[in-house]
Design a protein around this motif. Structure first.
Motif, PDB file in Angstrom:
ATOM      1  N   LYS A 137       0.832  -1.147   0.059  1.00  0.00           N
ATOM      2  CA  LYS A 137       0.223   0.205  -0.210  1.00  0.00           C
ATOM      3  C   LYS A 137       0.989   1.254  -0.129  1.00  0.00           C
ATOM      4  CE  LYS A 137      -4.055  -1.840   2.372  1.00  0.00           C
ATOM      5  NZ  LYS A 137      -5.025  -1.793   3.429  1.00  0.00           N
ATOM      6  N   LEU A 138       0.566   2.142  -0.895  1.00  0.00           N
ATOM      7  CA  LEU A 138       1.459   3.450  -0.855  1.00  0.00           C
ATOM      8  C   LEU A 138       0.183   4.469  -0.479  1.00  0.00           C
ATOM      9  CD1 LEU A 138       3.556   5.206  -1.811  1.00  0.00           C
ATOM     10  CD2 LEU A 138       2.570   5.424  -4.111  1.00  0.00           C
ATOM     11  N   ALA A 139       0.428   4.975   0.856  1.00  0.00           N
ATOM     12  CA  ALA A 139      -0.357   6.327   1.278  1.00  0.00           C
ATOM     13  C   ALA A 139       0.106   7.480   0.796  1.00  0.00           C
ATOM     14  CB  ALA A 139      -0.395   5.987   3.043  1.00  0.00           C
ATOM     15  N   LEU A 140      -0.886   8.383   0.427  1.00  0.00           N
ATOM     16  CA  LEU A 140      -0.513   9.527  -0.181  1.00  0.00           C
ATOM     17  C   LEU A 140      -0.558  10.708   0.959  1.00  0.00           C
ATOM     18  CD1 LEU A 140      -2.000   9.322  -3.709  1.00  0.00           C
ATOM     19  CD2 LEU A 140       0.304   9.107  -3.066  1.00  0.00           C
ATOM     20  N   ASP A 141       0.284  11.547   0.911  1.00  0.00           N
ATOM     21  CA  ASP A 141       0.199  12.797   1.789  1.00  0.00           C
ATOM     22  C   ASP A 141      -0.755  13.969   1.165  1.00  0.00           C
ATOM     23  OD1 ASP A 141       1.737  11.405   3.933  1.00  0.00           O
ATOM     24  OD2 ASP A 141       3.508  12.321   3.087  1.00  0.00           O
ATOM     25  N   ILE A 142      -0.253  14.031  -0.039  1.00  0.00           N
ATOM     26  CA  ILE A 142      -0.913  14.984  -0.965  1.00  0.00           C
ATOM     27  C   ILE A 142      -1.529  14.267  -2.076  1.00  0.00           C
ATOM     28  CG2 ILE A 142      -0.653  17.178  -2.476  1.00  0.00           C
ATOM     29  CD1 ILE A 142       1.737  17.775  -0.494  1.00  0.00           C
ATOM     30  N   ASP A 143      -2.703  14.607  -2.553  1.00  0.00           N
ATOM     31  CA  ASP A 143      -3.273  13.936  -3.675  1.00  0.00           C
ATOM     32  C   ASP A 143      -4.255  15.063  -4.421  1.00  0.00           C
ATOM     33  OD1 ASP A 143      -5.969  14.134  -2.681  1.00  0.00           O
ATOM     34  OD2 ASP A 143      -5.592  12.032  -1.534  1.00  0.00           O
ATOM     35  N   PRO A 144      -4.707  14.943  -5.639  1.00  0.00           N
ATOM     36  CA  PRO A 144      -5.552  15.669  -6.269  1.00  0.00           C
ATOM     37  C   PRO A 144      -6.837  16.240  -5.493  1.00  0.00           C
ATOM     38  CG  PRO A 144      -4.965  13.862  -7.718  1.00  0.00           C
ATOM     39  CD  PRO A 144      -4.555  13.497  -6.560  1.00  0.00           C
ATOM     40  N   SER A 145      -7.302  15.557  -4.578  1.00  0.00           N
ATOM     41  CA  SER A 145      -8.399  16.042  -4.058  1.00  0.00           C
ATOM     42  C   SER A 145      -8.124  17.053  -2.795  1.00  0.00           C
ATOM     43  CB  SER A 145      -9.307  14.676  -3.398  1.00  0.00           C
ATOM     44  OG  SER A 145      -8.364  14.189  -2.332  1.00  0.00           O
ATOM     45  N   THR A 146      -6.850  17.459  -2.434  1.00  0.00           N
ATOM     46  CA  THR A 146      -6.454  18.020  -1.575  1.00  0.00           C
ATOM     47  C   THR A 146      -5.473  19.035  -1.977  1.00  0.00           C
ATOM     48  OG1 THR A 146      -4.763  16.742  -0.705  1.00  0.00           O
ATOM     49  CG2 THR A 146      -6.869  16.254   0.241  1.00  0.00           C
ATOM     50  N   HIS A 147      -4.816  18.961  -2.901  1.00  0.00           N
ATOM     51  CA  HIS A 147      -3.713  19.773  -3.256  1.00  0.00           C
ATOM     52  C   HIS A 147      -4.179  21.246  -4.110  1.00  0.00           C
ATOM     53  CE1 HIS A 147       0.048  21.326  -5.122  1.00  0.00           C
ATOM     54  NE2 HIS A 147       0.653  20.729  -4.403  1.00  0.00           N
ATOM     55  N   PRO A 148      -3.754  22.234  -3.899  1.00  0.00           N
ATOM     56  CA  PRO A 148      -4.396  23.579  -4.379  1.00  0.00           C
ATOM     57  C   PRO A 148      -4.068  23.674  -5.987  1.00  0.00           C
ATOM     58  CG  PRO A 148      -2.915  24.029  -2.241  1.00  0.00           C
ATOM     59  CD  PRO A 148      -2.888  22.601  -2.748  1.00  0.00           C
ATOM     60  N   ALA A 149      -3.127  22.784  -6.281  1.00  0.00           N
ATOM     61  CA  ALA A 149      -2.969  22.814  -7.856  1.00  0.00           C
ATOM     62  C   ALA A 149      -3.996  22.323  -8.488  1.00  0.00           C
ATOM     63  CB  ALA A 149      -1.354  22.348  -8.343  1.00  0.00           C
ATOM     64  N   TRP A 150      -4.664  21.252  -8.091  1.00  0.00           N
ATOM     65  CA  TRP A 150      -6.062  20.905  -8.637  1.00  0.00           C
ATOM     66  C   TRP A 150      -7.142  21.339  -8.148  1.00  0.00           C
ATOM     67  CZ3 TRP A 150      -1.806  17.361  -7.183  1.00  0.00           C
ATOM     68  CH2 TRP A 150      -0.839  16.935  -8.310  1.00  0.00           C
ATOM     69  N   THR A 151      -7.133  21.915  -6.894  1.00  0.00           N
ATOM     70  CA  THR A 151      -8.485  22.320  -6.293  1.00  0.00           C
ATOM     71  C   THR A 151      -8.985  23.678  -6.680  1.00  0.00           C
ATOM     72  OG1 THR A 151      -7.511  22.773  -4.245  1.00  0.00           O
ATOM     73  CG2 THR A 151      -8.366  20.610  -4.442  1.00  0.00           C
ATOM     74  N   GLY A 152      -7.927  24.397  -7.274  1.00  0.00           N
ATOM     75  CA  GLY A 152      -8.107  25.691  -7.328  1.00  0.00           C
ATOM     76  C   GLY A 152      -7.537  26.852  -6.581  1.00  0.00           C
ATOM     77  N   GLY A 153      -7.132  26.106  -5.234  1.00  0.00           N
ATOM     78  CA  GLY A 153      -6.813  26.970  -4.019  1.00  0.00           C
ATOM     79  C   GLY A 153      -7.147  28.417  -3.868  1.00  0.00           C
ATOM     80  N   ASN A 154      -7.696  28.629  -2.756  1.00  0.00           N
ATOM     81  CA  ASN A 154      -7.884  30.170  -2.462  1.00  0.00           C
ATOM     82  C   ASN A 154      -6.882  30.790  -1.511  1.00  0.00           C
ATOM     83  OD1 ASN A 154      -8.622  28.685  -0.248  1.00  0.00           O
ATOM     84  ND2 ASN A 154     -10.399  29.546  -0.115  1.00  0.00           N
ATOM     85  N   ALA A 155      -5.590  30.084  -1.727  1.00  0.00           N
ATOM     86  CA  ALA A 155      -4.595  30.626  -0.823  1.00  0.00           C
ATOM     87  C   ALA A 155      -3.955  32.217  -0.879  1.00  0.00           C
ATOM     88  CB  ALA A 155      -3.220  29.661  -0.837  1.00  0.00           C
ATOM     89  N   GLN A 156      -3.998  32.739  -0.033  1.00  0.00           N
ATOM     90  CA  GLN A 156      -3.534  34.133  -0.116  1.00  0.00           C
ATOM     91  C   GLN A 156      -1.936  34.237   0.129  1.00  0.00           C
ATOM     92  OE1 GLN A 156      -5.765  36.870  -0.548  1.00  0.00           O
ATOM     93  NE2 GLN A 156      -7.164  35.352  -0.854  1.00  0.00           N
ATOM     94  N   LEU A 157      -1.464  35.374  -0.457  1.00  0.00           N
ATOM     95  CA  LEU A 157      -0.207  35.597  -0.284  1.00  0.00           C
ATOM     96  C   LEU A 157       0.538  36.147   1.207  1.00  0.00           C
ATOM     97  CD1 LEU A 157       2.783  35.573  -1.762  1.00  0.00           C
ATOM     98  CD2 LEU A 157       2.366  37.867  -2.606  1.00  0.00           C
ATOM     99  N   MET A 158       0.954  35.551   1.808  1.00  0.00           N
ATOM    100  CA  MET A 158       1.199  35.946   3.177  1.00  0.00           C
ATOM    101  C   MET A 158       2.856  36.188   2.919  1.00  0.00           C
ATOM    102  SD  MET A 158      -1.463  35.362   5.033  1.00  0.00           S
ATOM    103  CE  MET A 158      -1.248  35.699   6.513  1.00  0.00           C
ATOM    104  N   ASP A 159       2.758  37.555   3.449  1.00  0.00           N
ATOM    105  CA  ASP A 159       4.294  38.223   3.181  1.00  0.00           C
ATOM    106  C   ASP A 159       4.260  39.207   4.312  1.00  0.00           C
ATOM    107  OD1 ASP A 159       6.920  38.569   2.118  1.00  0.00           O
ATOM    108  OD2 ASP A 159       6.084  40.511   1.330  1.00  0.00           O
ATOM    109  N   ARG A 160       4.975  38.629   5.353  1.00  0.00           N
ATOM    110  CA  ARG A 160       5.376  39.611   6.413  1.00  0.00           C
ATOM    111  C   ARG A 160       6.616  40.279   6.341  1.00  0.00           C
ATOM    112  NH1 ARG A 160       2.486  35.047   8.818  1.00  0.00           N
ATOM    113  NH2 ARG A 160       0.567  35.721   9.664  1.00  0.00           N
ATOM    114  N   GLY A 161       6.789  41.260   5.527  1.00  0.00           N
ATOM    115  CA  GLY A 161       8.117  42.147   5.625  1.00  0.00           C
ATOM    116  C   GLY A 161       9.240  41.256   4.987  1.00  0.00           C
ATOM    117  N   GLY A 162       8.656  40.341   3.759  1.00  0.00           N
ATOM    118  CA  GLY A 162       9.755  39.608   3.024  1.00  0.00           C
ATOM    119  C   GLY A 162       9.910  40.075   1.590  1.00  0.00           C
ATOM    120  N   ARG A 163      10.171  39.137   0.683  1.00  0.00           N
ATOM    121  CA  ARG A 163      10.662  39.647  -0.669  1.00  0.00           C
ATOM    122  C   ARG A 163       9.482  40.571  -1.239  1.00  0.00           C
ATOM    123  NH1 ARG A 163      12.733  34.019  -3.125  1.00  0.00           N
ATOM    124  NH2 ARG A 163      14.561  33.595  -1.826  1.00  0.00           N
TER     125      ARG A 163
END
Length: 74
Positions: A34-60
């Motif tokens: 058995k191969l247990a996945l940590d990331i798969d198409p049902s959870t990864h933002p690349a496939w789900t369209g992710g609504n992640a915000q750019l968090m930059d606290r004084g960085g680049r």
């Protein structure tokens, strides 16, 4: 041709993060493993369209914006 140059290609069970499984052929492990996945198409933002915000606290991004503030029209 040389004998035994190719890896063993057999069936394994892939376990997704939500617990669903499917069988596929692979060179991973041994037959029936058995191969247990940590990331798969049902959870990864690349496939789900992710609504992640750019968090930059004084960085680049902040340094870039400060450096080129005069060139950017808002």
């Amino acid at each position: 041709m040389k004998a035994d140059t190719h890896p063993d290609y057999h069936f394994i069970t892939v376990v997704m993060t939500d617990g669903s499984t499917y069988q596929t052929r692979s060179t991973y492990g041994k037959e029936g493993d058995k191969l247990a996945l940590d990331i798969d198409p049902s959870t990864h933002p690349a496939w789900t369209g992710g609504n992640a915000q750019l968090m930059d606290r004084g960085g680049r991004v902040s340094r870039f914006n400060n450096k080129f503030a005069g060139f950017i029209k808002k």
